[in-house]
Design a protein around this motif. Structure first.
Motif, mmCIF file in Angstrom:
data_model
loop_
_atom_site.group_PDB
_atom_site.id
_atom_site.type_symbol
_atom_site.label_atom_id
_atom_site.label_comp_id
_atom_site.label_asym_id
_atom_site.label_seq_id
_atom_site.Cartn_x
_atom_site.Cartn_y
_atom_site.Cartn_z
ATOM 1 N N GLN A 261 -16.557 10.336 -5.168
ATOM 2 C CA GLN A 261 -17.312 9.110 -4.870
ATOM 3 C C GLN A 261 -16.429 8.096 -4.155
ATOM 4 N N LEU A 262 -15.174 7.991 -4.591
ATOM 5 C CA LEU A 262 -14.242 7.044 -3.985
ATOM 6 C C LEU A 262 -13.963 7.412 -2.526
ATOM 7 N N GLU A 263 -13.723 8.682 -2.267
ATOM 8 C CA GLU A 263 -13.446 9.104 -0.893
ATOM 9 C C GLU A 263 -14.651 8.859 0.007
ATOM 10 N N THR A 264 -15.847 9.139 -0.513
ATOM 11 C CA THR A 264 -17.066 8.888 0.268
ATOM 12 C C THR A 264 -17.218 7.395 0.556
ATOM 13 N N HIS A 265 -16.930 6.591 -0.448
ATOM 14 C CA HIS A 265 -17.053 5.139 -0.286
ATOM 15 C C HIS A 265 -16.047 4.622 0.737
ATOM 16 N N LEU A 266 -14.824 5.132 0.689
ATOM 17 C CA LEU A 266 -13.810 4.715 1.655
ATOM 18 C C LEU A 266 -14.197 5.119 3.077
ATOM 19 N N PHE B 240 -5.035 6.946 -1.739
ATOM 20 C CA PHE B 240 -4.136 5.911 -1.224
ATOM 21 C C PHE B 240 -3.692 6.244 0.204
ATOM 22 N N LYS B 241 -3.631 7.524 0.512
ATOM 23 C CA LYS B 241 -3.264 7.930 1.867
ATOM 24 C C LYS B 241 -4.317 7.471 2.873
ATOM 25 N N VAL B 242 -5.585 7.478 2.425
ATOM 26 C CA VAL B 242 -6.664 6.992 3.296
ATOM 27 C C VAL B 242 -6.439 5.507 3.611
ATOM 28 N N GLY C 7 -5.453 5.568 7.187
ATOM 29 C CA GLY C 7 -6.786 5.628 7.768
ATOM 30 C C GLY C 7 -7.236 4.321 8.389
ATOM 31 N N PRO C 8 -8.477 4.315 8.880
ATOM 32 C CA PRO C 8 -9.017 3.124 9.564
ATOM 33 C C PRO C 8 -9.599 2.070 8.628
ATOM 34 N N VAL D 200 0.844 -1.199 0.000
ATOM 35 C CA VAL D 200 0.000 0.000 0.000
ATOM 36 C C VAL D 200 0.877 1.246 0.000
ATOM 37 N N GLN D 201 1.944 1.216 0.779
ATOM 38 C CA GLN D 201 2.890 2.330 0.835
ATOM 39 C C GLN D 201 3.539 2.538 -0.538
ATOM 40 N N GLU D 202 3.821 1.436 -1.227
ATOM 41 C CA GLU D 202 4.436 1.516 -2.550
ATOM 42 C C GLU D 202 3.503 2.179 -3.558
ATOM 43 N N MET D 203 2.201 1.862 -3.483
ATOM 44 C CA MET D 203 1.238 2.495 -4.385
ATOM 45 C C MET D 203 1.111 3.987 -4.072
#
Length: 321
Positions: free
Chosen positions: A130-135, A73-75, A79-80, A40-43
């Motif tokens: 939409q992606l941020e809301t979904h996450l 990707f930071k989320v 994030g949780p 995930v860090q690599e992405m």
């Protein structure tokens, strides 16, 4: 553009392509990628690097798109969000598709025009929202509750995919076959995984199809698997699965045991392979051919005997040349 600027631009494009490969490879099976924080860090670093390079060159549309991907990707990184679903994978991939489109236009003969770059950015911004809301919903657990009460079918029907799904699959498989004919290398394997990404996205949210494509990709990236072994097996299974999707029989799509074995990690493959009896290394072969056959039948199972037969045929052919 001066020669030096041109060299810098070409260097940026080549590096950006590598970063896009990193993003696509991680997103093809995001659920598994999430289990490895370093991946995930690599992405995150890949999106960050594209953003930084684009900013340095004044490529605002690429910078903005990469920045929004970086934020998402930071989320995942900080994030949780512990688990993701097919919707998150699809939205991420569509964001990467826009970045790839921008980069492709930049590399084209006319370059990336500001107006077309701005148009693509405007089109993709709602997707990132939409992606941020979904996450956020995934992090809070609200998305699972909505899905449980929606009454939506567990798997989409064939109508959820292109009407000519099998034809589109065959088009991509022809591309894959041409790459399989190339020399085995990291570059050609990367080309094959890129085709897998396109096949994966073609299936929409059909989990059985996407699981098969993920398995095929895992087999491809294992450098111990030769193209000679991979090509006929993967082409055959994906073609048959494409026909099943076209016919609405998505539940019948299951990776074969052979494909699953090739997709396993080297250690897992070794562990799952039938081991020859310990005494087989110390067997003294009799002089009589019939006695040798009887001894082999008693010592090895059918799969091992089949492999022995193939090796004998190969050895005989080699000795006769």
């Amino acid at each position: 553009m001066s020669d030096q600027q041109d060299r810098i631009m070409r260097l940026f494009i080549e590096e950006a392509k590598e970063h896009l490969d990193t993003l696509e490879n991680g997103l093809v099976d995001l659920k598994s990628t999430m289990k490895d924080p370093e991946s995930v860090q690599e992405m995150f670093r890949a999106a960050h690097s594209v953003k930084g390079g684009a900013a340095m060159l004044g490529l605002d549309s690429i910078k903005t798109t990469a920045h929004r991907l970086e934020d998402c990707f930071k989320v995942l990184k900080d994030g949780p969000v512990k688990q993701v679903d097919q919707t998150a994978e699809s939205l991420f991939l569509r964001g990467v598709d826009t970045l790839k489109d921008l980069l492709g236009r930049l590399e084209g003969p006319f370059g990336l025009r500001n107006e077309e770059g701005e148009k693509l950015v405007q089109e993709v911004m709602p997707l990132f929202a939409q992606l941020e809301t979904h996450l956020d919903k995934l992090a809070s657990g609200k998305e699972e509750a909505v899905a449980a009460g929606s009454g939506a079918p567990a798997a989409p029907t064939a109508g959820a995919v292109p009407a000519n799904f099998a034809v589109e699959v065959m088009t991509l498989l022809k591309e894959m076959l041409q790459v399989f004919k190339q020399k085995e290398s990291a570059a050609s394997r990367s080309e094959l995984t890129a085709v897998c990404v396109r096949l994966y996205k073609l299936g929409g949210k059909i989990e059985t199809w996407q699981n098969l494509v993920k398995t095929a990709r895992a087999a491809i990236v294992n450098p111990k698997n030769s193209y000679k072994v991979l090509a006929p097996l993967i082409i055959k299974e994906l073609k048959e699965a494409g026909d099943l999707v076209q016919g609405g029989k998505v539940k019948a799509i299951v990776p074969s045991k052979n494909l699953l074995l090739l997709a396993a990690s080297p250690k897992a493959a070794e562990a799952s392979a039938p081991a020859a009896p310990a005494a087989s290394k110390q067997v003294a072969l009799p002089a009589e051919p019939k006695a040798v056959v009887n001894l082999l039948l008693k010592t090895f199972n059918k799969k091992q005997l089949s492999e022995i037969a193939k090796l004998l045929v190969q050895a005989l052919r080699a000795s006769s040349n």
